[in-house]
Design a protein around this motif. Structure first.
Motif, mmCIF file in Angstrom:
data_model
loop_
_atom_site.group_PDB
_atom_site.id
_atom_site.type_symbol
_atom_site.label_atom_id
_atom_site.label_comp_id
_atom_site.label_asym_id
_atom_site.label_seq_id
_atom_site.Cartn_x
_atom_site.Cartn_y
_atom_site.Cartn_z
ATOM 1 N N SER A 47 0.829 -1.211 0.000
ATOM 2 C CA SER A 47 0.000 0.000 0.000
ATOM 3 C C SER A 47 0.859 1.255 0.000
ATOM 4 N N ASP A 48 1.899 1.274 0.835
ATOM 5 C CA ASP A 48 2.771 2.451 0.914
ATOM 6 C C ASP A 48 3.566 2.649 -0.371
ATOM 7 N N ILE A 49 4.107 1.552 -0.889
ATOM 8 C CA ILE A 49 4.913 1.652 -2.109
ATOM 9 C C ILE A 49 4.033 2.049 -3.290
ATOM 10 N N ALA A 50 2.836 1.471 -3.363
ATOM 11 C CA ALA A 50 1.908 1.800 -4.439
ATOM 12 C C ALA A 50 1.539 3.281 -4.410
ATOM 13 N N GLU A 51 1.354 3.817 -3.222
ATOM 14 C CA GLU A 51 1.017 5.240 -3.074
ATOM 15 C C GLU A 51 2.111 6.118 -3.662
ATOM 16 N N LYS A 52 3.358 5.774 -3.396
ATOM 17 C CA LYS A 52 4.484 6.555 -3.911
ATOM 18 C C LYS A 52 4.569 6.463 -5.440
ATOM 19 N N ILE A 53 4.373 5.273 -5.974
ATOM 20 C CA ILE A 53 4.455 5.097 -7.426
ATOM 21 C C ILE A 53 3.312 5.829 -8.117
ATOM 22 N N GLN A 54 2.126 5.774 -7.534
ATOM 23 C CA GLN A 54 0.979 6.462 -8.130
ATOM 24 C C GLN A 54 1.179 7.975 -8.130
ATOM 25 N N THR A 55 1.771 8.495 -7.068
ATOM 26 C CA THR A 55 2.074 9.929 -7.017
ATOM 27 C C THR A 55 3.059 10.304 -8.118
ATOM 28 N N SER A 56 4.070 9.457 -8.318
ATOM 29 C CA SER A 56 5.053 9.695 -9.375
ATOM 30 C C SER A 56 4.403 9.631 -10.759
ATOM 31 N N LEU A 57 3.492 8.683 -10.965
ATOM 32 C CA LEU A 57 2.789 8.573 -12.245
ATOM 33 C C LEU A 57 1.915 9.801 -12.503
ATOM 34 N N CYS A 58 1.278 10.290 -11.451
ATOM 35 C CA CYS A 58 0.454 11.495 -11.576
ATOM 36 C C CYS A 58 1.306 12.685 -12.024
ATOM 37 N N ASP A 59 2.474 12.830 -11.415
ATOM 38 C CA ASP A 59 3.392 13.913 -11.799
ATOM 39 C C ASP A 59 3.821 13.763 -13.257
ATOM 40 N N GLY A 313 -1.687 -6.915 -3.634
ATOM 41 C CA GLY A 313 -2.877 -6.370 -4.285
ATOM 42 C C GLY A 313 -2.737 -4.938 -4.770
ATOM 43 N N PRO A 314 -2.366 -3.996 -3.905
ATOM 44 C CA PRO A 314 -2.203 -2.611 -4.350
ATOM 45 C C PRO A 314 -1.140 -2.445 -5.426
ATOM 46 N N MET A 315 -0.117 -3.303 -5.395
ATOM 47 C CA MET A 315 0.937 -3.222 -6.401
ATOM 48 C C MET A 315 0.438 -3.697 -7.763
ATOM 49 N N THR A 316 -0.459 -4.687 -7.772
ATOM 50 C CA THR A 316 -1.040 -5.157 -9.031
ATOM 51 C C THR A 316 -1.800 -4.029 -9.719
ATOM 52 N N VAL A 317 -2.611 -3.325 -8.942
ATOM 53 C CA VAL A 317 -3.377 -2.191 -9.478
ATOM 54 C C VAL A 317 -2.432 -1.112 -10.007
ATOM 55 N N THR A 318 -1.396 -0.830 -9.254
ATOM 56 C CA THR A 318 -0.463 0.241 -9.627
ATOM 57 C C THR A 318 0.317 -0.108 -10.894
#
Length: 337
Positions: A47-59, A313-318
């Motif tokens: 969950s934490d790692i996915a959050e960081k990657i999603q933020t980077s993708l948004c940027d 799970g969160p990593m699969t989505v990310t």
């Protein structure tokens, strides 16, 4: 008693040693192995790692939009029927897409949909230039017989952001990890493993399960990252002994708590891809989710271990979102990506 005596001597050394006294970091580094003797393995939070990657993708999406105003990644999610677990996964995908700046459209077909109708829907999406990625939610909840492999192969390779088309799977099998799309769960597992800092090259990796979606492609990825890989399955003999030799253990077998804690090599990295529900009268839902690994006992031996839920799970989505952004960039820039 021995531990107490060691700590007493350590504190005496601390009082005498000006380096340790003035530099608490030095002190902690000196005695950290002692303090860690009874610690559990570190939690590898997807969950934490996915959050960081999603933020980077948004940027990344926002920066690209500054130069290409019409650029908006688009993902089509095709569902047949209305399985509750599929509905949950789709909500997670829609939420992640919105956060990143991806337009995600949910095509929910009735359970009466047949194979021809489903193929027609996918064909329309293949031909739509504004759609960059297509995912067909599995398993299909249809009253009719539908060949799932035929369905995943009907998604054209450059929109196959789930990485399940035979062409993309073939690229992975021969070590071409760049030109196609990597399957989302295995790619998420690899990202989790990398985040631990373990040296994959030369490590002994054991993958329990040989499914098309998780086990087989995960083993391929580990192999192409130069691990020595063993794949285990229902016919494997002496499974505990094989697992006990693993520096990296990935489990996706679909059996709750099947891998016991005392099977695991001390210091191993454990990635649990399983998600199973067990009855639990103490919870309002009446059940609790567990993985394929006996988490509480395994974490006493592993150096890093993923929780269930909140791990793979969160990593699969990310990774699905990452593939979609990549597909949109390839569609816009071509071979320049």
């Amino acid at each position: 008693m021995a531990l107490t005596g060691f700590l007493v001597r350590g504190l005496h050394c601390y009082r005498k040693n000006s380096c340790l006294k003035t530099n608490s970091v030095c002190f902690l580094q000196t005695f950290s192995p002692i303090f860690q003797l009874e610690e559990y393995g570190k939690l590898l939070s997807g969950s934490d790692i996915a959050e960081k990657i999603q933020t980077s993708l948004c940027d990344q999406v926002q920066k690209f939009k500054l130069h290409h105003s019409c650029f908006t990644p688009q993902l089509a999610i095709v569902q047949v029927g209305a399985r509750k677990d599929s509905n949950t996964y789709i909500r997670m995908k829609m939420k992640a897409a919105e956060k990143i700046g991806i337009i995600a459209t949910h095509f929910c077909l009735p359970s009466t949909t047949n194979q021809t109708e489903l193929l027609k829907t996918i064909s329309h999406l293949n031909l739509n230039p504004s759609v960059h990625g297509i995912i067909v939610q599995m398993p299909l909840d249809s009253a009719n017989m539908i060949d799932s492999t035929l369905i995943t192969d009907s998604v054209i390779p450059n929109k196959d952001v789930d990485g399940l088309n035979t062409i993309n799977q073939g690229k992975l099998a021969v070590g071409d990890l760049a030109s196609g799309f990597l399957p989302c769960t295995p790619n998420g597992c690899m990202e989790l493993i990398r985040r631990t800092g373990i040296l994959i090259e030369g490590s002994k990796a054991v993958v329990v399960g040989r499914s098309k979606i998780v086990g087989t492609p995960t083993a391929e990825l580990l192999k192409w990252h130069n691990a020595t890989v063993t794949i285990c399955h229902s016919k494997t003999k002496n499974l505990p002994e094989v697992i006990a030799d693993a520096d990296i253990l990935v489990v996706g077998i679909g059996q709750p708590n099947m891998v016991k804690g005392d099977w695991i090599k001390p210091g191993a990295v454990v990635i649990d891809c399983g998600i199973n529900s067990l009855p639990d009268t103490k919870r309002s839902t009446g059940y609790r989710l567990v993985g394929d690994v006996d988490f509480e006992k395994a974490r006493k031996r592993a150096s890093w271990i993923t929780p269930v839920p909140g791990g793979v799970g969160p990593m699969t989505v990310t990774m699905l979102m990452k593939n979609t952004v990549f597909a949109a960039l390839k569609s816009t820039l071509g071979n320049k990506v």
